[in-house]
Design an enzyme around this catalytic site. Structure first.
Site, short mmCIF file in Angstrom:
data_model
loop_
_atom_site.label_atom_id
_atom_site.label_comp_id
_atom_site.label_asym_id
_atom_site.label_seq_id
_atom_site.Cartn_x
_atom_site.Cartn_y
_atom_site.Cartn_z
N GLY A 265 0.85 -1.20 0.00
CA GLY A 265 0.00 0.00 0.00
C GLY A 265 0.88 1.24 0.00
O GLY A 265 0.53 2.29 0.55
N GLY B 22 -0.08 5.06 -1.15
CA GLY B 22 -1.13 5.81 -0.47
C GLY B 22 -0.61 6.98 0.34
O GLY B 22 0.59 7.29 0.33
N GLN B 23 -1.53 7.62 1.06
CA GLN B 23 -1.19 8.83 1.82
C GLN B 23 -0.05 8.56 2.81
O GLN B 23 0.89 9.35 2.91
CB GLN B 23 -2.43 9.34 2.59
CG GLN B 23 -2.22 10.72 3.18
CD GLN B 23 -3.23 11.09 4.26
OE1 GLN B 23 -4.03 10.27 4.70
NE2 GLN B 23 -3.20 12.33 4.68
N ASP C 39 2.28 -2.02 -4.27
CA ASP C 39 0.89 -1.51 -4.28
C ASP C 39 0.16 -2.22 -5.41
O ASP C 39 0.78 -2.80 -6.30
CB ASP C 39 0.89 0.01 -4.52
CG ASP C 39 -0.38 0.69 -4.02
OD1 ASP C 39 -0.32 1.36 -2.97
OD2 ASP C 39 -1.43 0.55 -4.69
N TYR D 292 -15.66 0.02 8.31
CA TYR D 292 -14.22 0.26 8.50
C TYR D 292 -13.83 0.02 9.96
O TYR D 292 -12.88 -0.70 10.26
CB TYR D 292 -13.93 1.70 8.08
CG TYR D 292 -12.50 2.16 8.28
CD1 TYR D 292 -11.46 1.66 7.53
CD2 TYR D 292 -12.21 3.15 9.23
CE1 TYR D 292 -10.16 2.12 7.71
CE2 TYR D 292 -10.92 3.61 9.41
CZ TYR D 292 -9.89 3.09 8.65
OH TYR D 292 -8.62 3.55 8.83
N LYS E 164 -11.42 -2.82 11.58
CA LYS E 164 -10.21 -2.47 12.35
C LYS E 164 -10.26 -3.12 13.74
O LYS E 164 -9.25 -3.61 14.23
CB LYS E 164 -10.06 -0.95 12.47
CG LYS E 164 -9.66 -0.27 11.17
CD LYS E 164 -8.26 -0.67 10.70
CE LYS E 164 -7.83 0.05 9.46
NZ LYS E 164 -6.56 -0.44 8.90
P1 NAD Z 1 -4.66 5.18 1.18
O1 NAD Z 1 -6.02 4.84 0.72
O2 NAD Z 1 -4.13 6.53 0.91
O3 NAD Z 1 -3.61 4.12 0.65
C1 NAD Z 1 -3.88 2.74 0.59
C2 NAD Z 1 -3.05 2.16 -0.54
O4 NAD Z 1 -3.33 0.76 -0.59
C3 NAD Z 1 -3.38 2.75 -1.92
O5 NAD Z 1 -2.22 3.20 -2.57
C4 NAD Z 1 -4.01 1.59 -2.66
O6 NAD Z 1 -3.74 1.59 -4.04
C5 NAD Z 1 -3.39 0.39 -1.97
N1 NAD Z 1 -4.21 -0.81 -2.11
C6 NAD Z 1 -5.56 -0.87 -2.12
N2 NAD Z 1 -5.94 -2.13 -2.32
C7 NAD Z 1 -4.82 -2.88 -2.46
C8 NAD Z 1 -4.59 -4.25 -2.70
N3 NAD Z 1 -5.59 -5.09 -2.85
N4 NAD Z 1 -3.30 -4.67 -2.76
C9 NAD Z 1 -2.28 -3.80 -2.65
N5 NAD Z 1 -2.44 -2.48 -2.42
C10 NAD Z 1 -3.71 -2.03 -2.33
O7 NAD Z 1 -4.64 4.88 2.77
P2 NAD Z 1 -3.69 5.53 3.88
O8 NAD Z 1 -4.35 6.75 4.36
O9 NAD Z 1 -2.30 5.56 3.40
O10 NAD Z 1 -3.88 4.44 5.03
C11 NAD Z 1 -3.01 3.36 5.18
C12 NAD Z 1 -3.47 2.53 6.38
O11 NAD Z 1 -3.52 3.37 7.54
C13 NAD Z 1 -4.86 1.93 6.24
O12 NAD Z 1 -4.90 0.69 6.88
C14 NAD Z 1 -5.74 2.90 6.99
O13 NAD Z 1 -6.88 2.28 7.48
C15 NAD Z 1 -4.82 3.32 8.11
N6 NAD Z 1 -5.19 4.62 8.67
C16 NAD Z 1 -5.06 5.77 7.94
C17 NAD Z 1 -5.43 6.98 8.50
C18 NAD Z 1 -5.30 8.27 7.74
O14 NAD Z 1 -5.74 9.33 8.23
N7 NAD Z 1 -4.70 8.28 6.55
C19 NAD Z 1 -5.92 7.01 9.81
C20 NAD Z 1 -6.09 5.82 10.51
C21 NAD Z 1 -5.69 4.63 9.93
N1 SER Z 2 -8.51 8.93 8.56
C1 SER Z 2 -9.19 7.70 8.65
C2 SER Z 2 -10.56 7.81 8.07
O1 SER Z 2 -11.12 8.88 8.16
C3 SER Z 2 -9.31 7.27 10.10
O2 SER Z 2 -9.00 5.95 10.17
O3 SER Z 2 -11.05 6.85 7.57
#
Ligand code: NAD
Ligand code: SER
Length: 312
Positions: A8, A11-12, A34, A142, A146
């Protein structure tokens, strides 16, 4: 030989995590992956592999061929998007985790990072200073995925001694890559629109307070928990992690100090209902005590960095 795999990575969080891991452990030792065909230019210097985390055989092959010893599993569907595709989201969020935990159970890898979220809490949890251990009745697909993931992480640790470590991230604020469909994304979009259009239509109400954190703190927390001695990691479900707490109105006032003509309009949509069940603020004493966690970046600095970031 690569020994860290980030799943992944586009992603962000992934982009910034890969960049930091490569700085610390060497370009050749961190393999980005990814489902996307191409990685962003900021990751192109190092190795990249496209694969679907649902494909266990592909994962096993990549781990073997690249001598992977640690996996950071970031691939998931976030809260807002997941509400529109609940079964798909459940499958991705759970099966991806099982595929990685099974590798660790079979001693093919040594350590796993898997992120949880403030979404594990629900309307019956204490809203302010939400404790590490409390009532957890999430109402989003979601949050349910989690919370289930947390229970499985603890189970694999207790039953099979799988060294899996986890953080309940708050909403993360960053400008280097777009957020992926969460309820907290407004705290990124608002800066983009402030810089480019001087007007933002916010999908949450002005006083909806949520826990947030600047990305550099989240990345540091992630690496710190992974590098801490095993004995220090006493919570094997997931650690509460606190940064700052803010609502759309707080950000509006801070941004307005810089852009006097910035305007905001509040038009709550379905994400309001999600945000209403999440905490206002988080108690992260356990993370502080167990592995010396400390948040650094405060709201004024976040606003400054975000405006500069989106102005470039
Ligand atoms: P994002 O959506 O920006 O990135 C996720 C990445 O996973 C994407 O690049 C996507 O292409 C890739 N992906 C999706 N399906 C896939 C698959 N089947 N195989 C391989 N790659 C795949 O998410 P993020 O914000 O970077 O979050 C990453 C993790 O952190 C997640 O588990 C999310 O729940 C957790 N999280 C994020 C936040 C936040 O604010 N960004 C907060 C709490 C938890
Ligand atoms: N930033 C995330 C969301 O809003 C929290 O897990 O889904």
């Amino acid at each position: 030989m690569s020994n860290i795999l980030v799943v992944g990575a586009c992603g962000q969080i992934g982009i910034e995590l890969v960049i930091e891991l490569r700085k610390l452990f060497g370009l050749e030792n961190v393999l980005a992956s990814d489902i996307k065909e191409h990685c962003p230019p900021s990751l192109a210097e190092g190795k990249y592999v496209q694969f679907d985390i649902m494909d266990q055989n592909a994962l096993v092959k990549i781990v073997k061929e690249n001598n992977i010893k640690q996996i950071y599993l970031l691939a998931a569907m976030l809260s807002a998007t997941a509400e529109n595709k609940p079964i798909f989201a459940w499958d991705l969020n759970m099966q991806g985790l099982f595929n990685v935990l099974e590798l660790a159970r079979n001693k093919k890898i040594d350590k796993v990072f898997w992120p949880s979220s403030i979404a594990v809490f629900g309307a019956n949890s204490p809203m302010n200073n939400t404790p590490q251990h409390t009532i957890m009745e999430p109402s989003t697909v979601y949050g349910i995925s989690k919370l289930a993931g947390e229970r499985w992480c603890e189970y694999y640790f207790k039953k099979y001694d799988v060294d899996v470590r986890s953080l309940r991230y708050p909403g993360l604020i960053s400008y280097k890559s777009a957020p992926g469909g969460g309820t907290t994304d407004y705290a990124v979009d608002i800066f983009d629109k402030a810089v480019k259009e001087k007007k933002y239509i916010c999908y949450l109400d002005k006083d909806t307070k949520l826990p947030m954190m600047y990305m550099s703190d989240a990345i540091r927390a992630t690496i710190e928990i992974m590098e801490a001695p095993k004995a220090q990691i006493k919570v094997r479900s997931s650690y509460n992690l606190a940064g700052i707490s803010l609502c759309p109105q707080d950000l509006y006032h801070e941004i307005k100090k810089k852009f006097k003509d910035f305007e905001i309009e509040y038009k709550p949509d379905f994400r309001q209902e999600i945000a209403d069940t999440w905490p206002n603020s988080i108690n992260d004493l356990a993370a502080k005590e167990d592995w010396n966690w400390k948040n650094r970046v405060k709201i004024e600095e976040i606003v400054k960095k975000m405006i500069i970031g989106f102005s470039q």
